[in-house]
Design a protein around this motif. Structure first.
Motif, PDB file in Angstrom:
ATOM      1  N   THR A   1       0.819  -1.128   0.058  1.00 53.24           N
ATOM      2  CA  THR A   1       0.075   0.003   0.081  1.00 53.24           C
ATOM      3  C   THR A   1       0.912   1.367   0.107  1.00 53.24           C
ATOM      4  OG1 THR A   1      -0.101  -0.136   2.347  1.00 53.24           O
ATOM      5  CG2 THR A   1      -1.855  -1.108   1.335  1.00 53.24           C
ATOM      6  N   PHE A   2       2.125   1.085   0.429  1.00 55.00           N
ATOM      7  CA  PHE A   2       2.985   2.303   0.592  1.00 55.00           C
ATOM      8  C   PHE A   2       3.222   2.732  -1.055  1.00 55.00           C
ATOM      9  CE2 PHE A   2       6.982   4.425   0.337  1.00 55.00           C
ATOM     10  CZ  PHE A   2       6.959   5.445   1.384  1.00 55.00           C
ATOM     11  N   SER A   3       3.594   1.861  -1.745  1.00 52.24           N
ATOM     12  CA  SER A   3       4.051   2.067  -2.977  1.00 52.24           C
ATOM     13  C   SER A   3       2.672   2.753  -3.631  1.00 52.24           C
ATOM     14  CB  SER A   3       4.676   1.022  -3.955  1.00 52.24           C
ATOM     15  OG  SER A   3       5.816   0.661  -3.489  1.00 52.24           O
ATOM     16  N   ALA A   4       1.572   2.002  -3.536  1.00 55.31           N
ATOM     17  CA  ALA A   4       0.397   2.700  -4.054  1.00 55.31           C
ATOM     18  C   ALA A   4       0.048   3.970  -3.903  1.00 55.31           C
ATOM     19  CB  ALA A   4      -0.790   1.651  -3.741  1.00 55.31           C
ATOM     20  N   ARG A   5       0.089   4.278  -2.624  1.00 56.77           N
ATOM     21  CA  ARG A   5      -0.240   5.647  -2.017  1.00 56.77           C
ATOM     22  C   ARG A   5       0.901   6.632  -2.751  1.00 56.77           C
ATOM     23  NH1 ARG A   5      -0.468   5.411   4.115  1.00 56.77           N
ATOM     24  NH2 ARG A   5       1.149   3.616   3.705  1.00 56.77           N
ATOM     25  N   LEU A   6       2.083   6.162  -2.651  1.00 58.24           N
ATOM     26  CA  LEU A   6       3.067   7.126  -3.334  1.00 58.24           C
ATOM     27  C   LEU A   6       2.676   7.524  -4.787  1.00 58.24           C
ATOM     28  CD1 LEU A   6       5.857   8.328  -2.199  1.00 58.24           C
ATOM     29  CD2 LEU A   6       6.924   6.475  -3.235  1.00 58.24           C
ATOM     30  N   LEU A   7       2.594   6.490  -5.457  1.00 49.94           N
ATOM     31  CA  LEU A   7       2.414   6.421  -6.863  1.00 49.94           C
ATOM     32  C   LEU A   7       0.972   7.356  -7.055  1.00 49.94           C
ATOM     33  CD1 LEU A   7       3.013   2.816  -7.995  1.00 49.94           C
ATOM     34  CD2 LEU A   7       4.207   4.940  -8.783  1.00 49.94           C
ATOM     35  N   ALA A   8      -0.142   7.060  -6.264  1.00 45.07           N
ATOM     36  CA  ALA A   8      -1.363   7.939  -6.285  1.00 45.07           C
ATOM     37  C   ALA A   8      -0.982   9.483  -6.310  1.00 45.07           C
ATOM     38  CB  ALA A   8      -2.236   7.286  -5.468  1.00 45.07           C
ATOM     39  N   GLY A   9      -0.346   9.778  -5.288  1.00 43.90           N
ATOM     40  CA  GLY A   9       0.219  11.189  -4.998  1.00 43.90           C
ATOM     41  C   GLY A   9       0.989  11.596  -6.208  1.00 43.90           C
ATOM     42  N   ALA A  10       1.913  10.936  -6.600  1.00 44.23           N
ATOM     43  CA  ALA A  10       2.771  11.466  -7.759  1.00 44.23           C
ATOM     44  C   ALA A  10       1.788  11.686  -9.089  1.00 44.23           C
ATOM     45  CB  ALA A  10       3.935  10.462  -8.168  1.00 44.23           C
ATOM     46  N   GLU A  11       0.972  10.639  -9.272  1.00 48.77           N
ATOM     47  CA  GLU A  11      -0.147  10.564 -10.576  1.00 48.77           C
ATOM     48  C   GLU A  11      -1.008  11.753 -10.610  1.00 48.77           C
ATOM     49  OE1 GLU A  11      -2.113   7.238 -13.310  1.00 48.77           O
ATOM     50  OE2 GLU A  11      -2.723   7.343 -11.306  1.00 48.77           O
ATOM     51  N   GLU A  12      -1.675  12.227  -9.367  1.00 47.56           N
ATOM     52  CA  GLU A  12      -2.233  13.177  -8.983  1.00 47.56           C
ATOM     53  C   GLU A  12      -1.757  14.645  -9.460  1.00 47.56           C
ATOM     54  OE1 GLU A  12      -5.285  15.470  -5.737  1.00 47.56           O
ATOM     55  OE2 GLU A  12      -4.200  13.492  -5.262  1.00 47.56           O
ATOM     56  N   GLU A  13      -0.410  14.732  -9.167  1.00 48.81           N
ATOM     57  CA  GLU A  13       0.300  16.119  -9.651  1.00 48.81           C
ATOM     58  C   GLU A  13       0.657  16.005 -10.891  1.00 48.81           C
ATOM     59  OE1 GLU A  13       2.295  19.620  -8.922  1.00 48.81           O
ATOM     60  OE2 GLU A  13       1.009  18.329  -7.478  1.00 48.81           O
ATOM     61  N   LEU A  14       1.112  14.980 -11.383  1.00 46.15           N
ATOM     62  CA  LEU A  14       1.430  14.996 -12.939  1.00 46.15           C
ATOM     63  C   LEU A  14       0.182  15.239 -13.758  1.00 46.15           C
ATOM     64  CD1 LEU A  14       3.949  11.953 -12.808  1.00 46.15           C
ATOM     65  CD2 LEU A  14       4.522  14.513 -13.266  1.00 46.15           C
ATOM     66  N   THR A  15      -0.982  14.455 -13.152  1.00 43.99           N
ATOM     67  CA  THR A  15      -2.208  14.704 -14.107  1.00 43.99           C
ATOM     68  C   THR A  15      -2.692  16.265 -14.148  1.00 43.99           C
ATOM     69  OG1 THR A  15      -2.845  12.372 -13.535  1.00 43.99           O
ATOM     70  CG2 THR A  15      -4.527  14.112 -14.091  1.00 43.99           C
ATOM     71  N   ARG A  16      -2.465  17.104 -13.071  1.00 48.74           N
ATOM     72  CA  ARG A  16      -2.906  18.524 -13.286  1.00 48.74           C
ATOM     73  C   ARG A  16      -1.750  19.262 -14.322  1.00 48.74           C
ATOM     74  NH1 ARG A  16      -0.314  20.665  -8.948  1.00 48.74           N
ATOM     75  NH2 ARG A  16      -1.443  22.736  -9.403  1.00 48.74           N
TER      76      ARG A  16
END
Length: 330
Positions: free
Chosen positions: A84-99
């Motif tokens: 879950t750590f990697s999943a949450r980290l990737l989700a945060g990065a993806e949200e920022e990049l999607t912006r």
């Protein structure tokens, strides 16, 4: 004033400025609007305490295209889908990049594909690379560090690897855990540390040692590898050698879950006989029996800040604050 033997922390800057540690982090990263008065207070505290921001030794190239960003994960693929750590980290990065309209590719760093992966990542296949995972001495990370592809690591890289990073305050998180246990009246506080080649694990162990030594107490250390099974084995080893053990600081929630199982098997009640504090505030921390006291690290924010600084080409290496979450295990 901070202990002169160690550099001031984000938490100490926050106390001196009269703001939260999260506000200090926002001022340092510049990603979120902060009131002028808070910003002035933080900079005054930084000057007063002599706080020095960690910086990477080289400035990465700024991303100049809408090419995808690759997230390179230094964990086995099978573990990635259960982590879950990697999943949450990737989700945060993806949200920022999607912006910014930039897609995120996820790759697993396998030793059998170093040459082909290096060629893909350094010859125009992606606009930049995020490195996820503490074992950054991997040959692929070394190859990327020697290239000009824009890089950003989540977590402090191993010594000698020239990569800008974003980290969490592992030292201070460990200090919070140990001081919490001491305030609960615990006398014999052991730790289950993570793998020695992990910078995060090394920092948590160092924070544990410093907190105990400041109180005039001796450390007791067993090591695991961040897995539940290793936490159980390490706890059983400690119990066998330290019958008066009454507290455990465990360097990950997964290992803490294993420690809870070992304590239950040994007939030790938690927290009556042995108090337990983990690290991460992973989702499982709320569902262990008893619910786990743990050090929360801002995982999604870690991913978002890493992605934002990669896009900006910033050399800054901010350290985000951690927070103790008290539940029934202590």
């Amino acid at each position: 004033m901070p202990d002169e033997s160690s550099p001031p922390t984000v938490t100490e800057v926050a106390a001196a400025a009269g703001v939260s540690a999260a506000t200090v982090s926002r001022v340092l990263t510049g990603r979120v609007r902060v009131s002028t008065s808070a910003r002035v207070s933080v900079h005054d505290a930084i000057a007063q305490l002599g706080y020095v921001r960690h910086r990477g030794p080289r400035r990465p190239d700024r991303l100049s295209s809408r090419l995808p960003v690759a997230a390179l994960v230094f964990e086995p693929t099978a573990r990635l889908f259960h982590d879950t750590f990697s999943a949450r980290l990737l989700a945060g990065a993806e949200e920022e990049l999607t912006r910014h309209g930039i897609p995120l590719l996820t790759m697993s760093a396998t030793r059998g594909t170093i040459a082909s992966a290096t060629q893909f990542l350094t010859t125009g296949g992606v606009g930049g690379v995020l490195l996820l995972g503490g074992h950054s001495s991997h040959p692929l990370a070394v190859s990327l560090a020697a290239s000009r592809v824009p890089l950003r690591a989540s977590g402090r890289p191993v010594e000698g690897l020239d990569i800008p990073f974003v980290d969490v305050d592992n030292h201070d998180g460990a200090r919070q855990a140990v001081e919490h246990l001491m305030l609960r009246g615990r006398r014999t506080i052991a730790t289950i540390a993570g793998p020695p080649d992990s910078p995060a694990a090394a920092d948590r162990l160092d924070g544990y040692r410093r907190a105990l030594e400041a109180a005039g107490r001796a450390p007791a250390v067993a090591c695991g590898d961040f897995t539940t099974a290793s936490g159980g084995h390490a706890a059983a080893w400690l119990l066998d050698r330290m019958p008066r053990l009454d507290a455990l600081f465990v360097a990950s929630d997964a290992m803490a879950a294993g420690a809870l199982q070992a304590l239950r098997k040994a007939g030790r009640r938690v927290p009556e006989d042995v108090a337990v504090v983990g690290f991460d505030d992973a989702p499982l921390a709320s569902y262990t029996t008893p619910a786990l006291t743990t050090v929360r690290q801002p995982v999604s924010e870690l991913g978002a800040v890493a992605a934002a600084l990669l896009l900006e080409g910033s050399p800054d290496c901010p350290v985000l604050p951690t927070e103790l979450v008290v539940r029934a295990s202590s």
